[in-house]
Design an enzyme around this catalytic site. Structure first.
Site, PDB file in Angstrom:
ATOM      1  N   LEU A  61     -74.229  48.719   5.234  1.00 42.32           N
ATOM      2  CA  LEU A  61     -73.222  48.522   4.201  1.00 42.32           C
ATOM      3  C   LEU A  61     -71.850  48.269   4.825  1.00 42.32           C
ATOM      4  O   LEU A  61     -71.624  48.600   5.996  1.00 42.32           O
ATOM      5  CB  LEU A  61     -73.192  49.746   3.284  1.00 42.32           C
ATOM      6  N   PRO A  62     -70.895  47.703   4.064  1.00 42.78           N
ATOM      7  CA  PRO A  62     -69.633  47.257   4.658  1.00 42.78           C
ATOM      8  C   PRO A  62     -68.729  48.359   5.178  1.00 42.78           C
ATOM      9  O   PRO A  62     -68.065  48.186   6.200  1.00 42.78           O
ATOM     10  CB  PRO A  62     -68.944  46.504   3.511  1.00 42.78           C
ATOM     11  N   THR A  89     -70.906  50.716   9.883  1.00 40.11           N
ATOM     12  CA  THR A  89     -69.782  51.233  10.673  1.00 40.11           C
ATOM     13  C   THR A  89     -68.926  52.030   9.703  1.00 40.11           C
ATOM     14  O   THR A  89     -68.314  51.461   8.812  1.00 40.11           O
ATOM     15  CB  THR A  89     -68.965  50.104  11.307  1.00 40.11           C
ATOM     16  N   LYS A 164     -69.555  54.081  17.967  1.00 37.68           N
ATOM     17  CA  LYS A 164     -69.463  52.724  17.425  1.00 37.68           C
ATOM     18  C   LYS A 164     -68.009  52.293  17.259  1.00 37.68           C
ATOM     19  O   LYS A 164     -67.628  51.156  17.597  1.00 37.68           O
ATOM     20  CB  LYS A 164     -70.188  52.661  16.084  1.00 37.68           C
ATOM     21  N   LYS A 233     -61.063  46.281   9.525  1.00 37.03           N
ATOM     22  CA  LYS A 233     -61.461  47.588   9.000  1.00 37.03           C
ATOM     23  C   LYS A 233     -61.895  48.516  10.119  1.00 37.03           C
ATOM     24  O   LYS A 233     -61.503  49.693  10.175  1.00 37.03           O
ATOM     25  CB  LYS A 233     -62.585  47.412   7.967  1.00 37.03           C
TER      26      LYS A 233
END
Length: 297
Positions: A61-62, A89, A164, A233
């Protein structure tokens, strides 16, 4: 195991397809139904239906906002033995909180940041950075191995997403700084093939010089990977993490400015490699490739 997948976009769809090719039926849900079919998955009516019909649910997912919204739908369907793996992430503090909510229902949760881009996802060669219990990771490995070449257990819940963010910050610096250097090389009249050969044999070598710009200089932007919006982001998540840890983030201004500029100039939803065009726009309309190069790429 019965495999479910929520979020079958650029990366999720490729990972789900690897699982399908591995011989598993995948129960999938995405806001765009066509993504489920494209990955070869069986469509589910809702996130809850995916959880009800699966032993392991993979999320791609974003951002944390979407992850938390999906988890609100999934939690009422969580049960003892269910395993959720978040390949997004996301913010590590959100990850730890969701881990606790699932644990209270007897379900397990792994945070598994991914690296390698669309090509590695397509070929089942991603690198995974996993946080959570080691024995839970052992349960998930037969599925994760279907789209991964390297799996690292990084520590307890949140550790995978933390690693990450650290990796993506370095990736963002390398990509944005190399983009600037390549624009400068173009304006200086240098042969870009030679410039890259020098960089790759010298101390300036990085992932972008090795894997991205040999394609970009011929007009191939390697579409399908992280967009400029998502890269920004990720950098901002790193800055928040550094602030929470009390680490002086002295090098974040460059990638924040670069990918923020790319967004502002109309490249928001384009692959983050197009940051070089945004820098080129500000430098007099520079492009690394010519139309002739593009035609023969």
């Amino acid at each position: 195991m019965r495999v479910g997948f929520v979020g079958l976009g650029n990366m999720g769809g490729r990972m789900a397809a690897c699982v399908v090719r591995g011989g598993h039926e995948v129960l999938g849900y995405d806001v765009r139904a066509e993504n489920v079919a494209a990955a070869g998955a069986k469509p589910a009516a809702s996130v809850g239906a995916v959880a009800d019909g699966s032993d392991i649910v993979l999320l791609s997912l974003p951002d944390s906002r979407v992850v938390e919204a999906v988890m609100q739908e999934l939690l009422p369907h969580a049960r003892a033995g269910l395993l959720v793996v978040d390949l997004s992430t996301a913010a590590p503090d959100s990850t730890v909180r969701l881990h606790g909510l699932l644990a209270a229902r007897g379900a397990a949760y792994l945070d598994a940041g991914i690296s390698g881009g669309a090509a590695a996802a397509e070929n089942g060669a991603l690198t995974l950075m996993v946080g959570g219990d080691a024995d839970v990771l052992d349960r998930a490995r037969p599925v994760l191995d279907l789209f991964s070449a390297h799996i690292f257990h990084c520590g307890p819940s949140g550790a995978g997403h933390t690693v990450k963010l650290l990796n993506n910050f370095l990736n963002a610096i390398a990509l944005s700084a190399t983009a600037e250097v390549m624009v400068a090389g173009k304006k200086a009249g240098l042969d870009l093939e030679t410039l890259l050969a020098v960089l790759n044999a010298s101390s300036g070598v990085n992932f972008a010089t090795l894997n991205r710009f040999p394609k970009i200089i011929h007009g191939d932007y390697l579409k399908g990977g992280l967009t400029n919006t998502l890269m920004l982001k990720d950098v901002n998540l790193y800055v928040e993490l550094a602030a929470r840890l009390g680490v002086a983030s002295l090098n974040s201004a460059g990638p924040v400015a670069s990918f923020g500029t790319a967004r502002a100039l109309g490249y928001a939803d384009e692959i983050s490699n197009t940051v070089v065009d945004a820098i080129g726009d500000l430098s007099g309309g520079v492009r690394l490739h010519t139309p002739a190069d593009k035609e023969h790429s």
